[in-house]
Design an enzyme around this catalytic site. Sequence first.
Site, PDB file in Angstrom:
ATOM      1  N   THR A 118       0.787  -1.175  -0.115  1.00  9.65           N
ATOM      2  CA  THR A 118       0.037   0.019  -0.073  1.00  9.65           C
ATOM      3  C   THR A 118       0.790   1.218  -0.155  1.00  9.65           C
ATOM      4  OG1 THR A 118      -1.755  -0.972   1.244  1.00  9.65           O
ATOM      5  CG2 THR A 118      -1.658   1.264   1.146  1.00  9.65           C
ATOM      6  N   VAL A 144     -13.236  -4.369   2.616  1.00 10.46           N
ATOM      7  CA  VAL A 144     -12.700  -2.903   2.646  1.00 10.46           C
ATOM      8  C   VAL A 144     -11.843  -3.053   4.079  1.00 10.46           C
ATOM      9  CG1 VAL A 144     -13.037  -0.657   2.999  1.00 10.46           C
ATOM     10  CG2 VAL A 144     -14.528  -1.975   1.478  1.00 10.46           C
ATOM     11  N   GLY A 163      -0.144  -1.662   6.200  1.00  9.59           N
ATOM     12  CA  GLY A 163      -0.303  -2.969   7.217  1.00  9.59           C
ATOM     13  C   GLY A 163      -1.704  -3.378   7.328  1.00  9.59           C
ATOM     14  N   GLY A 170      -4.917  -3.814   7.810  1.00  7.08           N
ATOM     15  CA  GLY A 170      -6.017  -2.935   8.128  1.00  7.08           C
ATOM     16  C   GLY A 170      -7.084  -3.290   9.192  1.00  7.08           C
TER      17      GLY A 170
HETATM   18  C1  SD4 Z   1      -5.459  -3.152   4.060  1.00 11.09           C
HETATM   19  N1  SD4 Z   1      -3.796  -1.722   4.981  1.00 11.09           N
HETATM   20  O1  SD4 Z   1      -6.093  -3.150   2.964  1.00 11.09           O
HETATM   21  C2  SD4 Z   1      -4.112  -2.376   3.743  1.00 11.09           C
HETATM   22  C3  SD4 Z   1      -2.895  -3.320   3.036  1.00 11.09           C
HETATM   23  C4  SD4 Z   1      -1.502  -2.681   3.198  1.00 11.09           C
HETATM   24  O2  SD4 Z   1       0.579  -2.632   3.079  1.00 11.09           O
HETATM   25  O3  SD4 Z   1      -1.334  -1.429   3.781  1.00 11.09           O
HETATM   26  N2  SD4 Z   1      -0.716  -3.305   2.890  1.00 11.09           N
HETATM   27  O4  SD4 Z   1      -5.453  -3.833   5.013  1.00 11.09           O
END
Ligand code: SD4
Length: 327
Positions: free
Chosen positions: A181, A210, A233, A235
């Site tokens: 992300t 989501v 990370g 979510g």
């Molecule tokens: C999620 N936070 O969809 C996002 C994934 C993410 O690094 O940040 N990956 O949970």
Amino acid sequence: MSRSESAASPSPPSGASGPPVVVSTWPHGLPANEAAWAVLEDGGTALDAVEAGVAVTEADPEARTVGLGGYPDRTGVVTLDACIMDERGRCGAVAALQDILHPTAVARAVMEETPHVLLVGEGARTFARDQGFDTTALLTDQSEKDWREWRREQAEGQTSTDGARPEPNVEKAAGRGNHDTIGMLALDADGNLSGACTTSGTKWKMHGRVGDSPLIGAGLYVDNEVGAACTTGWGEAIVRVAGAHLAVEALRQGASPTDACRRVVERVRALPTDTSDIQVGVVALTPEGEIGTYALRSGFEAGRRTPDAENHLVDAGHLGDESDPQS
Ligand code: SD4
């Protein structure tokens, strides 16, 4: 002294440089920073800079959890989440958006062209089409291959649907992995802050899931008076502590940007659920141009560009965890 305090890594330096500044998550933030920097250097706004910056990652098929080439959900469909927020507290977001290459641009259109903050699913797609966005096939051959392989392993009982839970960390050496992300924060020459956050979410997620990334207050928050923060990370953990808002409120209470980010991961660590196999990273930026970053465990880096320093990676401090071989 608690276990996490005793094992925590030292906080990296984050000194204020004055505007403009751009900072973003993970190594793929570096090319994104370059695009944002070009806007900022030209006297452009932080809002334009973050939209231009994250668009680079959205179009990069090698960034495996953002935009084109992002891992699909467990039904084989790529769905995107994104949001954007500016110095006036205006914000827009899309979630579970299909077939559109630049979800952050759509989020900006939600912010600027509608009375709403968040559009989801088919409604978001219809809105994007009405706004003139073309459709793009987001599932690349590589992502489809990986998904078929995962399904085959599922069928053979080698993995469970818990495969939707991320591995603890990035494939650090390659800078690629399950945590791609991009969250980006920028401070422009006028002293205004904006941010954006964009993702295809965790791989093999349930269809319709989501995460934190499109949720204002979880994946991103901007307050021009005190600072901005974005997260990356797992979510589900970040949502539960309203991560980005928590960091900004810590700044308001006088915390340094690094301490503000650290407070978020401490709250994640304190959740009454198992956090031993997740990663959470947080980045904050103040109106003075000072950045901070902190993560639950090692391996998280932020890309930073300032007038004084070429685009470079900053290793995040992290909470200690003896059970984590990488910490
Ligand atoms: C999620 N936070 O969809 C996002 C994934 C993410 O690094 O940040 N990956 O949970």
